[in-house]
Motif scaffolding. Structure first.
Motif, mmCIF file in Angstrom:
data_model
loop_
_atom_site.group_PDB
_atom_site.id
_atom_site.type_symbol
_atom_site.label_atom_id
_atom_site.label_comp_id
_atom_site.label_asym_id
_atom_site.label_seq_id
_atom_site.Cartn_x
_atom_site.Cartn_y
_atom_site.Cartn_z
ATOM 1 N N SER A 226 2.941 25.440 51.337
ATOM 2 C CA SER A 226 3.511 24.584 52.379
ATOM 3 C C SER A 226 2.726 23.286 52.484
ATOM 4 O O SER A 226 1.505 23.253 52.268
ATOM 5 C CB SER A 226 3.521 25.290 53.735
ATOM 6 O OG SER A 226 2.219 25.312 54.304
ATOM 7 N N THR A 227 3.427 22.231 52.859
ATOM 8 C CA THR A 227 2.773 20.931 53.032
ATOM 9 C C THR A 227 1.808 20.958 54.204
ATOM 10 O O THR A 227 0.742 20.329 54.166
ATOM 11 C CB THR A 227 3.825 19.826 53.235
ATOM 12 O OG1 THR A 227 4.713 19.824 52.114
ATOM 13 C CG2 THR A 227 3.182 18.459 53.347
ATOM 14 N N GLU A 228 2.177 21.664 55.283
ATOM 15 C CA GLU A 228 1.276 21.758 56.432
ATOM 16 C C GLU A 228 -0.050 22.397 56.030
ATOM 17 O O GLU A 228 -1.118 21.954 56.460
ATOM 18 C CB GLU A 228 1.943 22.559 57.548
ATOM 19 C CG GLU A 228 3.059 21.830 58.259
ATOM 20 C CD GLU A 228 2.589 20.559 58.937
ATOM 21 O OE1 GLU A 228 1.594 20.617 59.697
ATOM 22 O OE2 GLU A 228 3.201 19.496 58.706
ATOM 23 N N GLY A 229 0.015 23.434 55.202
ATOM 24 C CA GLY A 229 -1.207 24.062 54.730
ATOM 25 C C GLY A 229 -2.032 23.118 53.872
ATOM 26 O O GLY A 229 -3.265 23.075 53.977
ATOM 27 N N ILE A 230 -1.369 22.355 53.023
ATOM 28 C CA ILE A 230 -2.070 21.395 52.165
ATOM 29 C C ILE A 230 -2.769 20.337 53.011
ATOM 30 O O ILE A 230 -3.934 20.000 52.777
ATOM 31 C CB ILE A 230 -1.075 20.750 51.176
ATOM 32 C CG1 ILE A 230 -0.671 21.761 50.106
ATOM 33 C CG2 ILE A 230 -1.674 19.500 50.531
ATOM 34 C CD1 ILE A 230 0.413 21.282 49.171
ATOM 35 N N LYS A 231 -2.072 19.804 54.007
ATOM 36 C CA LYS A 231 -2.674 18.767 54.855
ATOM 37 C C LYS A 231 -3.900 19.299 55.593
ATOM 38 O O LYS A 231 -4.932 18.614 55.688
ATOM 39 C CB LYS A 231 -1.648 18.232 55.842
ATOM 40 C CG LYS A 231 -0.527 17.429 55.203
ATOM 41 C CD LYS A 231 0.328 16.709 56.238
ATOM 42 C CE LYS A 231 1.016 17.660 57.171
ATOM 43 N NZ LYS A 231 1.889 16.952 58.144
ATOM 44 N N ALA A 232 -3.788 20.516 56.124
ATOM 45 C CA ALA A 232 -4.918 21.105 56.839
ATOM 46 C C ALA A 232 -6.110 21.306 55.909
ATOM 47 O O ALA A 232 -7.272 21.089 56.304
ATOM 48 C CB ALA A 232 -4.496 22.436 57.467
ATOM 49 N N PHE A 233 -5.849 21.723 54.678
ATOM 50 C CA PHE A 233 -6.929 21.916 53.698
ATOM 51 C C PHE A 233 -7.629 20.590 53.422
ATOM 52 O O PHE A 233 -8.861 20.510 53.421
ATOM 53 C CB PHE A 233 -6.350 22.496 52.406
ATOM 54 C CG PHE A 233 -7.397 23.001 51.452
ATOM 55 C CD1 PHE A 233 -7.673 24.352 51.356
ATOM 56 C CD2 PHE A 233 -8.114 22.121 50.641
ATOM 57 C CE1 PHE A 233 -8.633 24.823 50.476
ATOM 58 C CE2 PHE A 233 -9.072 22.580 49.752
ATOM 59 C CZ PHE A 233 -9.346 23.939 49.673
ATOM 60 N N VAL A 234 -6.844 19.526 53.180
ATOM 61 C CA VAL A 234 -7.421 18.219 52.861
ATOM 62 C C VAL A 234 -8.233 17.679 54.038
ATOM 63 O O VAL A 234 -9.304 17.079 53.852
ATOM 64 C CB VAL A 234 -6.307 17.224 52.463
ATOM 65 C CG1 VAL A 234 -6.864 15.801 52.327
ATOM 66 C CG2 VAL A 234 -5.662 17.656 51.155
ATOM 67 N N ARG A 235 -7.766 17.892 55.257
ATOM 68 C CA ARG A 235 -8.495 17.394 56.440
ATOM 69 C C ARG A 235 -9.860 18.056 56.583
ATOM 70 O O ARG A 235 -10.729 17.540 57.293
ATOM 71 C CB ARG A 235 -7.677 17.633 57.715
ATOM 72 C CG ARG A 235 -6.454 16.761 57.847
ATOM 73 C CD ARG A 235 -5.921 16.767 59.291
ATOM 74 N NE ARG A 235 -5.597 18.116 59.756
ATOM 75 C CZ ARG A 235 -4.412 18.668 59.657
ATOM 76 N NH1 ARG A 235 -3.403 18.000 59.094
ATOM 77 N NH2 ARG A 235 -4.190 19.889 60.123
ATOM 78 N N ASN A 236 -10.045 19.184 55.924
ATOM 79 C CA ASN A 236 -11.302 19.922 56.072
ATOM 80 C C ASN A 236 -12.062 20.070 54.757
ATOM 81 O O ASN A 236 -12.894 20.973 54.620
ATOM 82 C CB ASN A 236 -11.009 21.310 56.649
ATOM 83 C CG ASN A 236 -10.529 21.263 58.077
ATOM 84 O OD1 ASN A 236 -11.323 21.177 59.002
ATOM 85 N ND2 ASN A 236 -9.217 21.295 58.269
ATOM 86 N N SER A 237 -11.803 19.194 53.789
ATOM 87 C CA SER A 237 -12.482 19.294 52.495
ATOM 88 C C SER A 237 -12.553 17.918 51.850
ATOM 89 O O SER A 237 -12.053 16.930 52.388
ATOM 90 C CB SER A 237 -11.722 20.260 51.580
ATOM 91 O OG SER A 237 -10.520 19.662 51.115
ATOM 92 N N ASP A 238 -13.174 17.873 50.678
ATOM 93 C CA ASP A 238 -13.198 16.643 49.887
ATOM 94 C C ASP A 238 -12.090 16.622 48.850
ATOM 95 O O ASP A 238 -12.052 15.724 47.999
ATOM 96 C CB ASP A 238 -14.558 16.500 49.181
ATOM 97 C CG ASP A 238 -15.654 16.042 50.139
ATOM 98 O OD1 ASP A 238 -15.320 15.311 51.107
ATOM 99 O OD2 ASP A 238 -16.817 16.418 49.943
ATOM 100 N N ALA A 239 -11.205 17.581 48.892
ATOM 101 C CA ALA A 239 -10.072 17.582 47.969
ATOM 102 C C ALA A 239 -9.036 16.555 48.415
ATOM 103 O O ALA A 239 -8.989 16.147 49.581
ATOM 104 C CB ALA A 239 -9.442 18.967 47.906
ATOM 105 N N MET A 240 -8.200 16.136 47.468
ATOM 106 C CA MET A 240 -7.096 15.233 47.762
ATOM 107 C C MET A 240 -5.789 15.956 47.453
ATOM 108 O O MET A 240 -5.798 17.038 46.862
ATOM 109 C CB MET A 240 -7.226 13.949 46.923
ATOM 110 C CG MET A 240 -8.532 13.201 47.158
ATOM 111 S SD MET A 240 -8.727 11.736 46.091
ATOM 112 C CE MET A 240 -7.659 10.579 46.941
ATOM 113 N N ALA A 241 -4.682 15.362 47.864
ATOM 114 C CA ALA A 241 -3.383 15.983 47.626
ATOM 115 C C ALA A 241 -2.332 14.906 47.446
ATOM 116 O O ALA A 241 -2.485 13.778 47.936
ATOM 117 C CB ALA A 241 -3.003 16.903 48.777
#
Length: 295
Positions: A226-241
């Motif tokens: 899900s996009t919501e999951g991806i956004k939450a992951f990026v907000r809490n890491s140095d990963a990009m999406a």
């Protein structure tokens, strides 16, 4: 034969469970057994067989499932045609939408559509583009909305609206000061990507393949559905999406995420309606026209 009996059989055939079919239709399990038994008696066939604790469709059951899907489509079309004769727009419309469209585009359109046409019963299921197209082919939905580049043989596509994919990062992270990256740098950047079958992933893979870059080269930190999951992951890491720009409007306004441009690379695609017939049924056509105008 009424259409509710067909709905009961289809629910049982797709779930392979009389209990789950009863839950979906808000009826009792004995009622499901009764409707299925009446169909078996009428056609003098066995529709299900039991192997241990599991139900399976017989050959007759598979034939019935295919035919029942077509018959229910005809019932819904008849219902709509009769509502037109009464100068009303009514009936049942089953939509299937890929995740981004279901989350960020359709809700306000559905609110306006149901307010304008209160006689229409609308339901919506979501999944990735491949799952929506499969549901349409199985007559589980009347109209799909997808974001993939590929086109499945036997289905027809009508443009909804264009979309753009953007690379995003959190402002306080490793890439906070980067304004741009090159396509060649992307494989060295930790990325969060969608799952296989996603239209978003297909667009990314096609655009990068044109530059000689394969997804298999990427440093994929995580795959999420899900996009919501991806956004939450990026907000809490140095990963990009890489996500649809419509999905990050609020985050861009609040400063929770920022766009990093990919030099010389535009990731664009179209959101499209997908339907089984070249000319959609009238209720589906009414929704298509309304959605395009409403947007």
């Amino acid at each position: 034969m009424d259409d509710f009996r067909l709905k009961v059989f289809i629910a049982a055939a797709r779930t392979l469970s009389f209990t789950r079919a009863a839950e979906q239709l808000y009826i009792s399990q004995p009622a499901v057994s009764k409707h299925v038994g009446e169909l078996e008696s009428r056609y003098k066939v066995q529709l299900f067989t039991r192997r241990g604790s599991h139900l399976e469709l017989t050959d007759a059951g598979r034939t019935m499932l295919e035919a029942a899907g077509r018959l229910l489509d005809d019932y819904r079309r008849l219902e709509y045609e009769m509502s037109l004769c009464a100068d009303q727009t009514g009936g049942e419309l089953r939509l299937g939408a890929s995740t981004t469209i279901a989350q960020y585009l359709l809700p306000p359109i559905l609110a306006h559509f149901t307010a304008r046409f209160p006689g229409v019963r609308v339901s919506m299921s979501s999944g990735n583009s491949a799952e929506v197209e499969q549901a349409l082919g199985e007559h589980a939905v009347d109209l799909g909305l997808v974001e993939s580049l590929s086109r499945r043989q036997g289905l027809h596509y009508t443009l909804f609206r264009p979309d753009e994919l953007v690379l995003v990062a959190r402002p306080g992270g490793k890439y906070a000061r980067r304004e741009t990256v090159t396509p060649e740098e992307l494989p060295r950047i930790p990325l969060v990507l969608r799952e296989s079958g996603s239209g978003t992933l297909e667009v990314i893979a096609a655009a990068l393949a044109a530059r000689g870059i394969r997804l298999s080269q990427f440093d994929v930190t995580m795959r999420l559905g899900s996009t919501e999951g991806i956004k939450a992951f990026v907000r809490n890491s140095d990963a990009m999406a890489i996500v649809s720009v419509i999905s990050v409007v609020d985050e861009l306004r609040s400063g929770a995420l920022r766009i990093v441009d990919i030099e010389g690379l535009t990731l664009s695609r179209d959101f499209v309606f997908v339907h089984a017939e070249a000319e959609p049924a009238r209720l589906a056509r009414r929704f298509i026209d309304f959605a395009r105008a409403d947007f």
